[in-house]
Scaffold this active site. Structure first.
Site, PDB file in Angstrom:
ATOM      1  N   ARG A   1     -27.937  -3.529 -41.133  1.00  0.00           N
ATOM      2  CA  ARG A   1     -26.524  -3.567 -40.737  1.00  0.00           C
ATOM      3  C   ARG A   1     -25.985  -4.994 -40.535  1.00  0.00           C
ATOM      4  O   ARG A   1     -24.791  -5.193 -40.339  1.00  0.00           O
ATOM      5  CB  ARG A   1     -26.338  -2.778 -39.432  1.00  0.00           C
ATOM      6  CG  ARG A   1     -26.611  -1.280 -39.600  1.00  0.00           C
ATOM      7  CD  ARG A   1     -26.000  -0.500 -38.469  1.00  0.00           C
ATOM      8  NE  ARG A   1     -24.560  -0.702 -38.395  1.00  0.00           N
ATOM      9  CZ  ARG A   1     -23.858  -0.647 -37.267  1.00  0.00           C
ATOM     10  NH1 ARG A   1     -24.459  -0.409 -36.129  1.00  0.00           N
ATOM     11  NH2 ARG A   1     -22.558  -0.847 -37.267  1.00  0.00           N
TER      12      ARG A   1
ATOM     13  N   TYR B   1     -17.290  -9.477 -37.686  1.00  0.00           N
ATOM     14  CA  TYR B   1     -17.029 -10.583 -36.751  1.00  0.00           C
ATOM     15  C   TYR B   1     -16.228 -11.694 -37.434  1.00  0.00           C
ATOM     16  O   TYR B   1     -15.368 -12.323 -36.808  1.00  0.00           O
ATOM     17  CB  TYR B   1     -18.341 -11.117 -36.156  1.00  0.00           C
ATOM     18  CG  TYR B   1     -18.806 -10.263 -34.991  1.00  0.00           C
ATOM     19  CD1 TYR B   1     -18.191 -10.372 -33.745  1.00  0.00           C
ATOM     20  CD2 TYR B   1     -19.817  -9.332 -35.139  1.00  0.00           C
ATOM     21  CE1 TYR B   1     -18.580  -9.567 -32.684  1.00  0.00           C
ATOM     22  CE2 TYR B   1     -20.220  -8.521 -34.087  1.00  0.00           C
ATOM     23  CZ  TYR B   1     -19.596  -8.648 -32.860  1.00  0.00           C
ATOM     24  OH  TYR B   1     -19.975  -7.856 -31.810  1.00  0.00           O
TER      25      TYR B   1
ATOM     26  N   SER C   1     -17.413 -12.763 -30.932  1.00  0.00           N
ATOM     27  CA  SER C   1     -16.854 -11.900 -29.885  1.00  0.00           C
ATOM     28  C   SER C   1     -16.243 -12.745 -28.763  1.00  0.00           C
ATOM     29  O   SER C   1     -16.835 -13.739 -28.343  1.00  0.00           O
ATOM     30  CB  SER C   1     -17.982 -11.040 -29.298  1.00  0.00           C
ATOM     31  OG  SER C   1     -17.528 -10.400 -28.126  1.00  0.00           O
TER      32      SER C   1
ATOM     33  N   HIS D   1     -10.887   3.208  -9.296  1.00  0.00           N
ATOM     34  CA  HIS D   1     -10.187   2.271  -8.422  1.00  0.00           C
ATOM     35  C   HIS D   1      -8.698   2.250  -8.793  1.00  0.00           C
ATOM     36  O   HIS D   1      -8.341   2.113  -9.975  1.00  0.00           O
ATOM     37  CB  HIS D   1     -10.778   0.865  -8.528  1.00  0.00           C
ATOM     38  CG  HIS D   1     -10.278  -0.027  -7.443  1.00  0.00           C
ATOM     39  ND1 HIS D   1      -9.049  -0.645  -7.503  1.00  0.00           N
ATOM     40  CD2 HIS D   1     -10.807  -0.367  -6.246  1.00  0.00           C
ATOM     41  CE1 HIS D   1      -8.856  -1.342  -6.404  1.00  0.00           C
ATOM     42  NE2 HIS D   1      -9.909  -1.192  -5.612  1.00  0.00           N
TER      43      HIS D   1
ATOM     44  N   ASP E   1     -10.563  -6.735  -4.942  1.00  0.00           N
ATOM     45  CA  ASP E   1     -10.564  -5.706  -3.898  1.00  0.00           C
ATOM     46  C   ASP E   1     -11.913  -4.977  -3.851  1.00  0.00           C
ATOM     47  O   ASP E   1     -12.453  -4.709  -2.772  1.00  0.00           O
ATOM     48  CB  ASP E   1      -9.433  -4.707  -4.157  1.00  0.00           C
ATOM     49  CG  ASP E   1      -9.326  -3.691  -3.032  1.00  0.00           C
ATOM     50  OD1 ASP E   1      -9.034  -4.122  -1.892  1.00  0.00           O
ATOM     51  OD2 ASP E   1      -9.573  -2.498  -3.271  1.00  0.00           O
TER      52      ASP E   1
ATOM     53  N   CYS F   1     -30.566  11.503 -13.466  1.00  0.00           N
ATOM     54  CA  CYS F   1     -29.959  12.595 -14.225  1.00  0.00           C
ATOM     55  C   CYS F   1     -30.837  13.840 -14.062  1.00  0.00           C
ATOM     56  O   CYS F   1     -32.067  13.721 -14.002  1.00  0.00           O
ATOM     57  CB  CYS F   1     -29.886  12.225 -15.712  1.00  0.00           C
ATOM     58  SG  CYS F   1     -28.823  10.826 -16.039  1.00  0.00           S
TER      59      CYS F   1
ATOM     60  N   CYS G   1     -36.854   5.049 -15.613  1.00  0.00           N
ATOM     61  CA  CYS G   1     -35.755   5.302 -14.670  1.00  0.00           C
ATOM     62  C   CYS G   1     -36.305   5.412 -13.257  1.00  0.00           C
ATOM     63  O   CYS G   1     -35.738   4.849 -12.312  1.00  0.00           O
ATOM     64  CB  CYS G   1     -35.018   6.584 -15.030  1.00  0.00           C
ATOM     65  SG  CYS G   1     -34.055   6.458 -16.546  1.00  0.00           S
TER      66      CYS G   1
HETATM   67 FE1  FES Z   1     -30.276   8.994 -16.428  1.00  0.00          FE
HETATM   68 FE2  FES Z   1     -32.982   8.585 -16.442  1.00  0.00          FE
HETATM   69  S1  FES Z   1     -31.643   9.001 -18.128  1.00  0.00           S
HETATM   70  S2  FES Z   1     -31.609   8.543 -14.732  1.00  0.00           S
END
Ligand code: FES
Length: 393
Positions: free
Chosen positions: A72, A80, A87, A187, A340, A361, A369
């Site tokens: 790619r 670009y 960017s 917000h 703020d 999740c 994670c």
């Molecule tokens: Fe969301 Fe692991 S994929 S906490």
């Protein structure tokens, strides 16, 4: 392991960006993905994205990722070149950080001087280099501030994992208070900034049809696998849309659509380009595209939205008038939002990590994670007395 990976990368390492104060009391670290400043950086940028399993998961990723990146590179380089050779995300993030810390110095002399640092995931200044710089410059308080208003495990989550990786190889400084702002989708000043940007474009339509202009909020799509795992991004983006429409106070029809899908797997729909075509067929000939999940201009706004959709696709689809709302960039209302958010956070006077962030999740099975959540619990929960603090927000 990732740190050594980055050390071996081809790009020259850059100093972290920071404002002029030499010894800050409070460091504000602005997390974002970053984008190539020049076309020379495109290959490495794509390589890093395609090999980041927090961002995208591919079969045999260590081989397929680099292969896709190489394939790619020329096409993306050309894009670009068409937006001026690189960017602007670094320029905007640095400007936002400078304006933010100017505001904070005025609002909160007790935590001044404040200093902003840019921490990018895929181009310099890299997250881990910036953290090294922050440590060297000796801030007493460090606020990790995601510049993705809506949290996703693929974006903010990936940047936070890079911080966790950095600290795998070194002790957490016990004389520094760390805290995190990982989401701020609703917000009111963020919504107001978007509403102002939309109003600027609504004014370009004939007054007779202005209230019928279709407002298409567009955000980067996400693989359905991540959505099904329970990533909070889709509902947080929808919350920003609702807050923005409430702030705008107009009766216009509006929808949330998704852009920038990559690869063959199913992603969150409807796609922005398909929505433009199908709405045009249905008789909606006047539209505004609103990038609702980006706080500054970059390739997805300047090329995908402006060139591919507004200049090319909309014409082919028979749209009579299409406008694209600017991203917040350095709009004073947006800078007021940033100030703020951080001022409120600093005034809470405790190192913080939210329970929302610490909750994985529902279908997450990633040990990475788990590692990262545990790490941030320790990083943000340690105060000078080494007492753990976890807040309710
Ligand atoms: Fe969301 Fe692991 S994929 S906490």
């Amino acid at each position: 392991m990732l740190s050594s990976f980055y050390r071996n990368m081809r790009l020259p390492r850059m100093s972290a960006a920071y404002s002029t104060a030499a010894k800050p009391k409070t460091a504000i670290v602005l997390l974002n993905m970053g984008g190539p400043k020049t076309t020379d950086q495109v290959g490495d940028y794509l390589h890093r994205i395609m090999t980041d399993r927090d961002m995208i998961q591919l079969p045999v990723q260590s081989r397929l990722g680099p292969w896709i990146a190489r394939r790619r590179t020329d096409e993306v380089k050309k894009k670009y070149e068409e937006i001026g050779g690189g960017s602007p995300i670094f320029k905007w993030t640095e400007t936002q950080g400078r304006l933010l810390t100017d505001e904070l110095d005025k609002k909160l002399p007790q935590s001044a001087p404040h200093k902003s640092y840019v921490a990018f995931r895929y181009v310099p200044p890299f997250t881990e280099d910036t953290f090294q710089r922050v440590e060297q410059e000796g801030a007493e308080r460090v606020v990790i501030f995601s510049q993705y208003p809506q949290y996703s495990c693929a974006t903010t989550g990936s940047s936070l994992n890079a911080i966790a990786d950095y600290f795998k190889e070194r002790p957490i400084p016990t004389n520094v208070q760390f805290s995190m702002i990982e989401r701020w989708a609703t917000h009111p000043l963020l919504a107001q900034a978007h509403a102002t940007r939309i109003r600027e474009k609504l004014d370009k339509f004939d007054a007779q049809i202005r209230s019928d202009v279709l407002i298409l909020f567009t955000a980067h799509s996400l693989p359905l696998k991540a959505v099904s795992r329970g990533d909070t991004y889709p509902h947080e983006v929808a919350a920003t849309v609702a807050a923005t429409m409430a702030s705008l106070g107009v009766p216009n029809p509006h929808r949330l659509v998704w852009q920038s899908k990559v690869g063959p797997l199913p992603w969150l729909q409807p796609y922005t380009d398909d929505a433009i075509k199908d709405y045009s067929k249905k008789g909606h000939k006047h539209m505004i595209l609103v990038p609702i999940a980006f706080v500054n201009e970059h390739i997805e706004t300047l090329h995908e939205l402006d060139i591919e959709y507004c200049d090319e696709l909309a014409k082919e689809a028979g749209v009579a008038q299409i406008e694209r709302a600017a991203t917040p960039n350095d709009h004073p209302t947006f800078i007021a939002a940033l100030a703020d958010i951080v001022a409120t956070h600093l005034k809470s006077d405790t190192p913080r990590v939210s329970k929302q962030f610490l909750t994985r999740c529902p279908h997450c099975v990633s040990p990475r994670c788990q590692m990262s959540k545990n790490f941030f619990k320790r990083l943000c929960g340690i105060n000078v007395n080494r007492e753990p603090i976890v807040t309710n927000s």
